[in-house]
Design a protein around this motif. Structure first.
Motif, mmCIF file in Angstrom:
data_model
loop_
_atom_site.group_PDB
_atom_site.id
_atom_site.type_symbol
_atom_site.label_atom_id
_atom_site.label_comp_id
_atom_site.label_asym_id
_atom_site.label_seq_id
_atom_site.Cartn_x
_atom_site.Cartn_y
_atom_site.Cartn_z
ATOM 1 N N GLY A 36 15.124 -0.580 3.134
ATOM 2 C CA GLY A 36 13.778 -0.810 3.660
ATOM 3 C C GLY A 36 12.747 0.138 3.062
ATOM 4 O O GLY A 36 11.629 -0.264 2.750
ATOM 5 N N GLU A 37 13.128 1.406 2.895
ATOM 6 C CA GLU A 37 12.241 2.382 2.257
ATOM 7 C C GLU A 37 12.086 2.059 0.774
ATOM 8 O O GLU A 37 10.985 2.136 0.228
ATOM 9 C CB GLU A 37 12.792 3.792 2.404
ATOM 10 C CG GLU A 37 12.696 4.374 3.788
ATOM 11 C CD GLU A 37 13.268 5.779 3.807
ATOM 12 O OE1 GLU A 37 12.654 6.670 3.187
ATOM 13 O OE2 GLU A 37 14.336 5.954 4.423
ATOM 14 N N ALA A 93 12.241 -0.780 -0.641
ATOM 15 C CA ALA A 93 11.411 -1.983 -0.796
ATOM 16 C C ALA A 93 9.938 -1.606 -0.945
ATOM 17 O O ALA A 93 9.183 -2.285 -1.644
ATOM 18 C CB ALA A 93 11.609 -2.919 0.390
ATOM 19 N N ARG A 94 9.531 -0.541 -0.317
ATOM 20 C CA ARG A 94 8.138 -0.090 -0.411
ATOM 21 C C ARG A 94 7.844 0.609 -1.735
ATOM 22 O O ARG A 94 6.690 0.971 -2.000
ATOM 23 C CB ARG A 94 7.804 0.811 0.775
ATOM 24 C CG ARG A 94 7.812 0.055 2.101
ATOM 25 C CD ARG A 94 7.287 0.884 3.248
ATOM 26 N NE ARG A 94 8.165 1.993 3.628
ATOM 27 C CZ ARG A 94 9.196 1.886 4.475
ATOM 28 N NH1 ARG A 94 9.481 0.725 5.016
ATOM 29 N NH2 ARG A 94 9.916 2.947 4.764
ATOM 30 N N SER A 95 8.872 0.798 -2.560
ATOM 31 C CA SER A 95 8.700 1.467 -3.846
ATOM 32 C C SER A 95 9.058 0.570 -5.029
ATOM 33 O O SER A 95 9.182 1.059 -6.157
ATOM 34 C CB SER A 95 9.564 2.727 -3.894
ATOM 35 O OG SER A 95 9.149 3.639 -2.902
ATOM 36 N N ALA A 99 4.420 -3.259 -4.773
ATOM 37 C CA ALA A 99 5.343 -3.376 -3.635
ATOM 38 C C ALA A 99 4.609 -3.806 -2.378
ATOM 39 O O ALA A 99 5.132 -4.607 -1.593
ATOM 40 C CB ALA A 99 6.073 -2.058 -3.398
ATOM 41 N N ALA A 100 3.394 -3.330 -2.194
ATOM 42 C CA ALA A 100 2.619 -3.694 -1.001
ATOM 43 C C ALA A 100 2.178 -5.159 -1.032
ATOM 44 O O ALA A 100 1.905 -5.746 0.017
ATOM 45 C CB ALA A 100 1.405 -2.786 -0.864
ATOM 46 N N ARG A 122 5.637 -10.194 -0.502
ATOM 47 C CA ARG A 122 5.807 -10.703 0.858
ATOM 48 C C ARG A 122 7.161 -11.386 0.994
ATOM 49 O O ARG A 122 7.710 -11.902 0.011
ATOM 50 C CB ARG A 122 4.715 -11.730 1.186
ATOM 51 C CG ARG A 122 3.323 -11.183 1.116
ATOM 52 C CD ARG A 122 2.994 -10.400 2.382
ATOM 53 N NE ARG A 122 1.684 -9.797 2.300
ATOM 54 C CZ ARG A 122 1.466 -8.514 2.072
ATOM 55 N NH1 ARG A 122 2.457 -7.678 1.902
ATOM 56 N NH2 ARG A 122 0.244 -8.032 2.025
ATOM 57 N N ALA A 177 12.793 -6.464 0.881
ATOM 58 C CA ALA A 177 11.387 -6.875 0.781
ATOM 59 C C ALA A 177 11.214 -8.349 1.119
ATOM 60 O O ALA A 177 10.085 -8.815 1.251
ATOM 61 C CB ALA A 177 10.859 -6.581 -0.619
#
Length: 162
Positions: free
Chosen positions: A39-40, A42-44, A54-55, A58, A85
């Protein structure tokens, strides 16, 4: 005893994120971030290529690459981060074997087509796993999935069948 019904594979629909040939696993998730929880991580995703990408990803999005997608070290962590993600499939002209295996283990079908260049970032794709085709809903173009063997279909049924 009669066997139960064969699980059906879902038809997947999502938005494409297209890249060129030789997108390495370390480009998808930088190697220094491979130890992060999925999960972390996925933000990178794509942090060294585009820090804001990454942001923008969807759940339901599709990663499209050219040849040799996911080659190199870090494929398992990159595949887990893509799954976290919400990426529903990876499509490419060719997918590196280790990355393909890691993607499948993460529940992300690794699919190969002859001309991934017809799929562009932002376009809507429909992936028919039972029919073995990918349709570009934005342009009307279609591609058969080249690597959808009986063995891969069975493995996908175990992971994704409904």
């Amino acid at each position: 005893m009669t066997p139960g019904p064969v699980p059906r594979l879902p038809v997947l629909t999502g938005r494409a994120w297209a890249f060129t040939d030789n997108l390495a696993a370390g480009d998808i998730l930088p190697l220094r971030l491979g130890a992060l929880a999925p999960g972390e991580a996925a933000r990178s995703l794509f942090a060294d290529l585009d820090a804001g990408l990454a942001a923008a990803i969807r759940p339901g999005d599709v990663l499209v690459g050219g040849q040799n997608l996911g080659h190199g070290a870090g494929g398992a962590a990159a595949a887990r981060a893509l799954a976290a993600a919400g990426v529903i499939a990876v499509i490419a002209g060719s997918v590196a074997a280790e990355f393909a295996e890691a993607a499948l283990a993460a529940g992300v079908p690794p699919l190969e087509v002859d001309a991934p260049g017809i799929f562009h970032t932002g376009q809507s794709l429909r992936v028919n796993l039972e029919g073995g085709t990918i349709a570009n809903l934005s342009s009307g173009d279609r591609q058969p999935v080249r690597n959808l063997t009986e063995a891969l279909v069975e493995r996908l049924r175990v992971r994704l069948g409904r």
